[in-house]
Design a protein around this motif. Structure first.
Motif, PDB file in Angstrom:
ATOM      1  N   LEU A 228       0.809  -1.212   0.000  1.00  0.00           N
ATOM      2  CA  LEU A 228       0.000   0.000   0.000  1.00  0.00           C
ATOM      3  C   LEU A 228       0.845   1.266   0.000  1.00  0.00           C
ATOM      4  N   ALA A 229       1.924   1.278   0.721  1.00  0.00           N
ATOM      5  CA  ALA A 229       2.738   2.494   0.855  1.00  0.00           C
ATOM      6  C   ALA A 229       3.264   2.984  -0.485  1.00  0.00           C
ATOM      7  N   LYS A 230       3.810   2.072  -1.315  1.00  0.00           N
ATOM      8  CA  LYS A 230       4.419   2.516  -2.578  1.00  0.00           C
ATOM      9  C   LYS A 230       3.370   2.985  -3.587  1.00  0.00           C
ATOM     10  N   PHE A 231       2.120   2.576  -3.379  1.00  0.00           N
ATOM     11  CA  PHE A 231       1.077   3.005  -4.300  1.00  0.00           C
ATOM     12  C   PHE A 231       0.399   4.300  -3.864  1.00  0.00           C
ATOM     13  N   THR A 232       0.631   4.755  -2.653  1.00  0.00           N
ATOM     14  CA  THR A 232      -0.061   5.954  -2.145  1.00  0.00           C
ATOM     15  C   THR A 232       0.862   7.144  -1.906  1.00  0.00           C
ATOM     16  N   THR A 233       2.167   6.954  -1.901  1.00  0.00           N
ATOM     17  CA  THR A 233       3.094   8.053  -1.621  1.00  0.00           C
ATOM     18  C   THR A 233       3.159   9.006  -2.811  1.00  0.00           C
ATOM     19  N   ASP A 234       2.979  10.316  -2.547  1.00  0.00           N
ATOM     20  CA  ASP A 234       3.047  11.362  -3.578  1.00  0.00           C
ATOM     21  C   ASP A 234       3.980  12.450  -3.068  1.00  0.00           C
TER      22      ASP A 234
ATOM     23  N   SER B   9       0.346  11.064 -16.109  1.00  0.00           N
ATOM     24  CA  SER B   9       1.675  10.503 -15.795  1.00  0.00           C
ATOM     25  C   SER B   9       2.490  11.416 -14.903  1.00  0.00           C
ATOM     26  N   GLY B  10       1.880  12.538 -14.447  1.00  0.00           N
ATOM     27  CA  GLY B  10       2.586  13.439 -13.543  1.00  0.00           C
ATOM     28  C   GLY B  10       3.426  14.486 -14.229  1.00  0.00           C
ATOM     29  N   CYS B  11       3.344  14.615 -15.551  1.00  0.00           N
ATOM     30  CA  CYS B  11       4.132  15.600 -16.287  1.00  0.00           C
ATOM     31  C   CYS B  11       3.307  16.861 -16.529  1.00  0.00           C
ATOM     32  N   PRO B  12       3.949  18.061 -16.536  1.00  0.00           N
ATOM     33  CA  PRO B  12       3.226  19.320 -16.697  1.00  0.00           C
ATOM     34  C   PRO B  12       2.452  19.364 -18.012  1.00  0.00           C
ATOM     35  N   LEU B  13       1.235  19.924 -17.949  1.00  0.00           N
ATOM     36  CA  LEU B  13       0.434  20.115 -19.156  1.00  0.00           C
ATOM     37  C   LEU B  13       0.907  21.338 -19.914  1.00  0.00           C
TER      38      LEU B  13
ATOM     39  N   LYS C  63       6.023  10.019 -13.836  1.00  0.00           N
ATOM     40  CA  LYS C  63       7.160  10.034 -14.757  1.00  0.00           C
ATOM     41  C   LYS C  63       7.947  11.340 -14.693  1.00  0.00           C
ATOM     42  N   CYS C  64       7.373  12.356 -14.017  1.00  0.00           N
ATOM     43  CA  CYS C  64       8.056  13.647 -13.860  1.00  0.00           C
ATOM     44  C   CYS C  64       8.042  14.010 -12.373  1.00  0.00           C
ATOM     45  N   PRO C  65       8.935  13.398 -11.574  1.00  0.00           N
ATOM     46  CA  PRO C  65       8.933  13.694 -10.130  1.00  0.00           C
ATOM     47  C   PRO C  65       9.400  15.123  -9.837  1.00  0.00           C
ATOM     48  N   ASN C  66       9.104  15.565  -8.629  1.00  0.00           N
ATOM     49  CA  ASN C  66       9.538  16.882  -8.163  1.00  0.00           C
ATOM     50  C   ASN C  66       8.946  18.020  -8.998  1.00  0.00           C
ATOM     51  N   THR C  67       7.729  17.889  -9.449  1.00  0.00           N
ATOM     52  CA  THR C  67       7.051  18.964 -10.175  1.00  0.00           C
ATOM     53  C   THR C  67       6.766  20.107  -9.198  1.00  0.00           C
ATOM     54  N   PRO C  68       7.010  21.376  -9.604  1.00  0.00           N
ATOM     55  CA  PRO C  68       6.750  22.502  -8.701  1.00  0.00           C
ATOM     56  C   PRO C  68       5.296  22.509  -8.232  1.00  0.00           C
ATOM     57  N   ALA C  69       5.089  22.967  -7.035  1.00  0.00           N
ATOM     58  CA  ALA C  69       3.740  23.005  -6.454  1.00  0.00           C
ATOM     59  C   ALA C  69       2.821  23.879  -7.292  1.00  0.00           C
ATOM     60  N   GLY C  70       1.566  23.432  -7.457  1.00  0.00           N
ATOM     61  CA  GLY C  70       0.568  24.192  -8.209  1.00  0.00           C
ATOM     62  C   GLY C  70       0.590  23.953  -9.704  1.00  0.00           C
ATOM     63  N   THR C  71       1.539  23.166 -10.182  1.00  0.00           N
ATOM     64  CA  THR C  71       1.619  22.899 -11.624  1.00  0.00           C
ATOM     65  C   THR C  71       0.557  21.872 -12.017  1.00  0.00           C
ATOM     66  N   LYS C  72      -0.169  22.205 -13.101  1.00  0.00           N
ATOM     67  CA  LYS C  72      -1.149  21.238 -13.601  1.00  0.00           C
ATOM     68  C   LYS C  72      -0.435  20.158 -14.391  1.00  0.00           C
ATOM     69  N   VAL C  73      -0.771  18.877 -14.051  1.00  0.00           N
ATOM     70  CA  VAL C  73      -0.079  17.749 -14.674  1.00  0.00           C
ATOM     71  C   VAL C  73      -1.100  16.818 -15.335  1.00  0.00           C
TER      72      VAL C  73
ATOM     73  N   ASP D  37       5.795  14.926  -4.537  1.00  0.00           N
ATOM     74  CA  ASP D  37       5.714  16.307  -5.006  1.00  0.00           C
ATOM     75  C   ASP D  37       4.312  16.884  -4.907  1.00  0.00           C
ATOM     76  N   GLY D  38       3.329  16.095  -4.407  1.00  0.00           N
ATOM     77  CA  GLY D  38       1.982  16.597  -4.169  1.00  0.00           C
ATOM     78  C   GLY D  38       1.212  17.013  -5.409  1.00  0.00           C
ATOM     79  N   ASP D  39       1.537  16.411  -6.550  1.00  0.00           N
ATOM     80  CA  ASP D  39       0.813  16.777  -7.777  1.00  0.00           C
ATOM     81  C   ASP D  39      -0.390  15.886  -8.036  1.00  0.00           C
ATOM     82  N   GLY D  40      -0.700  14.992  -7.090  1.00  0.00           N
ATOM     83  CA  GLY D  40      -1.855  14.129  -7.244  1.00  0.00           C
ATOM     84  C   GLY D  40      -1.570  12.819  -7.938  1.00  0.00           C
ATOM     85  N   VAL D  41      -0.340  12.589  -8.401  1.00  0.00           N
ATOM     86  CA  VAL D  41       0.039  11.339  -9.059  1.00  0.00           C
ATOM     87  C   VAL D  41       1.028  10.616  -8.157  1.00  0.00           C
TER      88      VAL D  41
END
Length: 459
Positions: free
Chosen positions: A297-303, A328-332, A315-325, A305-309
């Protein structure tokens, strides 16, 4: 005559006695081969059947005294018949019958002139009838299936026959026209019994009395009684349809109810035990799955950078806060606003279309000379992706409902035409206002013409 009746009686008695040896099927624990789930539709049965028969036709009947008939010495002759039957319920069927053969008797009574006839012979070309057939022996609370089904019938029909009277060596037709043939109504009433000799095949033994609505079957009138004759027969009935289905007229619904009860009882026991075993297995599996789920459960729930993914899918870790992704977690990508302006030339195209727009009187049909200017509006909507509002209006001639409907239909007609030329339907709004928004007086023809319009608003 007496000899023929005696033989027929002995044959019938022998079949009835012998039939008792297999008349009832013993009650067993196994489901009957004729089992049908209770309250099933007619599709579960064979409801149509056909039958053929042969037997004895005679003026003699079990009703009344033969001495009072027109001819006192009835003869036995060959008769033959066929029928088709539709079973409505296990007890009631509708049957269409055919009967043919010959009737004969000797020694007529004295007629009003004191003379007699030696004999008569009547050719029964056909007798057609429609009867109700009621079976009384197929429902039993004691046995699975009865092999014998008593029945009785009653109906109405028409018959076609030719009587011939004989005196000495002279024979004459009773009737001098239509080749001596006669048509009359008659009422057939009969009883019988059927033996199930094979699945879908029944031996049919029966006796039928036919009451004729006339006194001319023998070509001789004596007394006040109409003529009648009987038909004692043996035949075979064949059920039509799939052999896997039981014949409704011999089916015992009580046996199916008992079988259903036994099957349901055993099925309930088996089902309960299966459910208990399945639940035990499911509980064991749940325990194992829960342990595995807690570990992963832990590896499937940890986020992080807080981007919701979750990190597992990011696929894009450490996305700046507030960025829409994206998923796959990459910026739109950031969409750029493109402004499109309505020019004066665009408005001229629309005004020209309004000026040239005409409909058939009282209809929403666009006239052909309006197409060219509407085509230019469609090209404009496609090229610049404009939005367009169409507002239909009418004068006050006619009812409010009719004017509202017509204005809406005309606006929709223009929208449909523009869409057919490639315009985006989602960017075109068609509305009808009827006579509620006049721009001129409806008291003059010119004013009413101005009020009959479709406004184009480009944006």
């Amino acid at each position: 005559m007496k000899s023929n009746l005696k033989k027929a009686s002995l044959l019938l008695t022998g079949l009835l006695v012998g039939g008792q040896l297999f008349a009832q099927t013993a009650d067993t624990t196994k489901a009957s081969t004729d089992y049908v789930k209770p309250f099933s539709s007619d599709d579960a049965f064979r409801t149509w059947s056909i039958g053929v028969s042969g037997g004895v036709l005679t003026p003699y009947t079990i009703f009344g005294s033969n001495r009072k008939q027109d001819f006192v010495h009835p003869k036995a002759q060959l008769g033959y018949g066929a029928y088709i039957k539709k079973q409505i319920t296990p007890a009631v069927g509708i049957q269409a019958d055919f009967l043919g053969g010959k009737l004969q008797a000797d020694n007529s009574q004295l007629n009003e002139f004191g003379s007699t006839y030696d004999s008569y012979s009547t050719k029964l070309h056909y007798a057609l009838s429609l009867s109700a057939n009621v079976t009384v022996g197929n429902i039993s609370w004691h046995d699975n299936k009865s092999a014998i089904q008593p029945y009785f019938t009653a109906g109405v029909g028409t018959m076609h026959y030719t009587p011939v009277l004989t005196t000495g060596a002279t024979s004459v037709n009773f009737k001098n026209v239509d080749n001596g043939s006669i048509n009359e109504m008659y009422l057939p009433v009969g009883v019988g019994v059927k033996f199930n000799i094979a699945k879908g095949i029944n031996l049919d033994l029966g006796y039928q009395v036919n009451f004729v609505y006339a006194d001319n079957v023998d070509g001789f009138n004596y007394g006040s009684n109409n003529d009648r004759f009987s038909y004692a027969h043996a035949g075979l009935e064949f059920a039509l349809g799939k052999k896997s289905k039981p014949q409704m007229s011999v089916h015992n619904p009580v046996s199916s109810m008992r079988t259903e009860y036994l099957l349901e009882n055993q099925n309930t026991k088996n089902q309960l035990q299966s459910e208990i075993d399945a639940q035990k297995a499911a509980n064991d599996q749940l325990k194992a799955d829960l342990a595995t789920t807690n570990a992963n459960l832990a590896k499937f729930t940890t986020d992080s950078d807080g981007d919701g993914v979750p990190d597992f899918y990011d696929k894009c870790p450490n996305t700046p806060a507030g960025t829409k992704v994206d998923g796959s977690g990459c910026p739109l990508p950031v969409a750029k606003d493109v402004k499109v302006y309505v020019t004066e030339e665009d408005r001229k195209v629309v005004k020209e279309a309004i000026r040239n727009l005409e409909f058939d009187f009282g209809k929403a049909t666009i006239r052909a000379h309006s197409y060219a200017s509407l085509n230019r509006v469609a090209d404009l909507l496609v090229a610049k992706n404009f939005s367009l509002k169409l507002a239909g209006h009418t004068d006050n001639v006619g009812s409010n409902d009719a004017n509202l409907r017509l204005s809406k239909e005309r606006a929709e007609a223009i929208k449909s035409y523009l869409v057919s030329k490639g315009a985006n339907a989602s960017r075109i709004e068609a509305t009808g206002y009827g006579e509620t928004q006049p721009i001129a007086s409806n008291k003059t023809a010119k004013g009413r013409q101005q009020n009959r319009r479709v406004e184009f608003t480009l944006f």
